[in-house]
Write a protein that holds these residues in place. Structure first.
Motif, PDB file in Angstrom:
ATOM      1  N   ALA A   1       5.035  -6.836  17.832  1.00 48.49           N
ATOM      2  CA  ALA A   1       5.425  -5.445  17.653  1.00 48.49           C
ATOM      3  C   ALA A   1       4.510  -4.548  18.468  1.00 48.49           C
ATOM      4  CB  ALA A   1       5.343  -5.068  16.174  1.00 48.49           C
ATOM      5  N   ASN A   2       4.783  -3.279  18.417  1.00 45.29           N
ATOM      6  CA  ASN A   2       3.913  -2.274  19.013  1.00 45.29           C
ATOM      7  C   ASN A   2       3.338  -1.418  17.904  1.00 45.29           C
ATOM      8  OD1 ASN A   2       4.259  -2.922  21.769  1.00 45.29           O
ATOM      9  ND2 ASN A   2       6.226  -1.895  21.763  1.00 45.29           N
ATOM     10  N   TYR A   3       2.183  -0.849  18.182  1.00 45.86           N
ATOM     11  CA  TYR A   3       1.530   0.060  17.244  1.00 45.86           C
ATOM     12  C   TYR A   3       1.116   1.287  18.034  1.00 45.86           C
ATOM     13  CZ  TYR A   3      -2.041   2.104  14.250  1.00 45.86           C
ATOM     14  OH  TYR A   3      -2.775   2.973  13.494  1.00 45.86           O
ATOM     15  N   THR A   4       1.393   2.455  17.500  1.00 46.44           N
ATOM     16  CA  THR A   4       0.973   3.702  18.120  1.00 46.44           C
ATOM     17  C   THR A   4      -0.217   4.234  17.352  1.00 46.44           C
ATOM     18  OG1 THR A   4       3.237   4.142  18.817  1.00 46.44           O
ATOM     19  CG2 THR A   4       1.712   5.997  18.843  1.00 46.44           C
ATOM     20  N   THR A   5      -1.308   4.446  18.061  1.00 43.05           N
ATOM     21  CA  THR A   5      -2.560   4.834  17.426  1.00 43.05           C
ATOM     22  C   THR A   5      -2.524   6.250  16.864  1.00 43.05           C
ATOM     23  OG1 THR A   5      -3.488   5.627  19.513  1.00 43.05           O
ATOM     24  CG2 THR A   5      -3.923   3.325  18.923  1.00 43.05           C
ATOM     25  N   VAL A   6      -3.383   6.462  15.884  1.00 42.28           N
ATOM     26  CA  VAL A   6      -3.651   7.794  15.362  1.00 42.28           C
ATOM     27  C   VAL A   6      -5.089   8.126  15.762  1.00 42.28           C
ATOM     28  CG1 VAL A   6      -2.032   7.649  13.436  1.00 42.28           C
ATOM     29  CG2 VAL A   6      -4.377   6.925  13.103  1.00 42.28           C
ATOM     30  N   GLN A   7      -5.394   9.394  15.846  1.00 41.14           N
ATOM     31  CA  GLN A   7      -6.721   9.840  16.265  1.00 41.14           C
ATOM     32  C   GLN A   7      -7.813   9.136  15.464  1.00 41.14           C
ATOM     33  OE1 GLN A   7      -7.339  12.131  18.761  1.00 41.14           O
ATOM     34  NE2 GLN A   7      -9.509  11.692  18.505  1.00 41.14           N
ATOM     35  N   GLY A   8      -8.772   8.531  16.167  1.00 40.85           N
ATOM     36  CA  GLY A   8      -9.902   7.898  15.508  1.00 40.85           C
ATOM     37  C   GLY A   8      -9.736   6.431  15.190  1.00 40.85           C
ATOM     38  N   ASP A   9      -8.556   5.854  15.450  1.00 40.16           N
ATOM     39  CA  ASP A   9      -8.377   4.419  15.223  1.00 40.16           C
ATOM     40  C   ASP A   9      -9.407   3.628  16.020  1.00 40.16           C
ATOM     41  OD1 ASP A   9      -6.280   4.171  13.415  1.00 40.16           O
ATOM     42  OD2 ASP A   9      -4.735   3.889  14.939  1.00 40.16           O
ATOM     43  N   THR A  10      -9.864   2.523  15.461  1.00 42.20           N
ATOM     44  CA  THR A  10     -10.719   1.567  16.151  1.00 42.20           C
ATOM     45  C   THR A  10     -10.030   0.208  16.071  1.00 42.20           C
ATOM     46  OG1 THR A  10     -11.964   1.092  14.136  1.00 42.20           O
ATOM     47  CG2 THR A  10     -12.855   2.813  15.589  1.00 42.20           C
ATOM     48  N   TRP A  11     -10.499  -0.741  16.867  1.00 41.27           N
ATOM     49  CA  TRP A  11      -9.868  -2.062  16.886  1.00 41.27           C
ATOM     50  C   TRP A  11      -9.820  -2.698  15.502  1.00 41.27           C
ATOM     51  CZ3 TRP A  11      -6.946  -3.121  20.780  1.00 41.27           C
ATOM     52  CH2 TRP A  11      -7.255  -2.685  22.065  1.00 41.27           C
TER      53      TRP A  11
ATOM     54  N   ALA B   1      -4.856   9.783  19.653  1.00 42.11           N
ATOM     55  CA  ALA B   1      -3.525   9.607  19.078  1.00 42.11           C
ATOM     56  C   ALA B   1      -2.523   9.319  20.191  1.00 42.11           C
ATOM     57  CB  ALA B   1      -3.117  10.853  18.307  1.00 42.11           C
ATOM     58  N   GLY B   2      -1.538   8.481  19.885  1.00 39.51           N
ATOM     59  CA  GLY B   2      -0.421   8.275  20.782  1.00 39.51           C
ATOM     60  C   GLY B   2      -0.537   7.139  21.775  1.00 39.51           C
ATOM     61  N   VAL B   3      -1.561   6.298  21.664  1.00 39.93           N
ATOM     62  CA  VAL B   3      -1.686   5.144  22.557  1.00 39.93           C
ATOM     63  C   VAL B   3      -0.861   3.998  21.962  1.00 39.93           C
ATOM     64  CG1 VAL B   3      -3.266   3.465  23.589  1.00 39.93           C
ATOM     65  CG2 VAL B   3      -3.999   5.850  23.277  1.00 39.93           C
ATOM     66  N   THR B   4       0.017   3.430  22.781  1.00 40.80           N
ATOM     67  CA  THR B   4       0.845   2.324  22.297  1.00 40.80           C
ATOM     68  C   THR B   4       0.175   1.008  22.644  1.00 40.80           C
ATOM     69  OG1 THR B   4       2.856   3.634  22.573  1.00 40.80           O
ATOM     70  CG2 THR B   4       3.118   1.242  22.434  1.00 40.80           C
TER      71      THR B   4
END
Length: 68
Positions: free
Chosen positions: A4-14, A46-49
């Motif tokens: 799948a894909n995941y779109t990041t939210v501000q501040g996400d880390t690995w 935010a918004g990195v796929t």
């Protein structure tokens, strides 16, 4: 879990993303290996796929070694 894909939210880390997607933060290397173009990121905007590969099957420690 399927690919799948995941779109990041501000501040996400690995590790946070790994916990959200797999329920286990220690699986973050799977995400980094699947997204080498972002490997140097520590915190995401935010918004990195990101591509999320399927999680490995769990191996039961109760099984004898030849069945693991």
């Amino acid at each position: 879990m399927d690919r799948a894909n995941y779109t990041t939210v501000q501040g996400d880390t690995w590790d946070i993303i790994a916990y959200k997607q797999y329920g286990n933060e220690s699986l973050f290397p799977l995400l980094i290996n699947a997204n080498p173009q972002h490997a140097t990121k520590v915190r995401f905007d935010a918004g990195v796929t990101l591509f999320v590969p399927a999680a490995p099957e769990e191996i039961s420690e109760d099984l004898p070694p030849w069945k693991r």
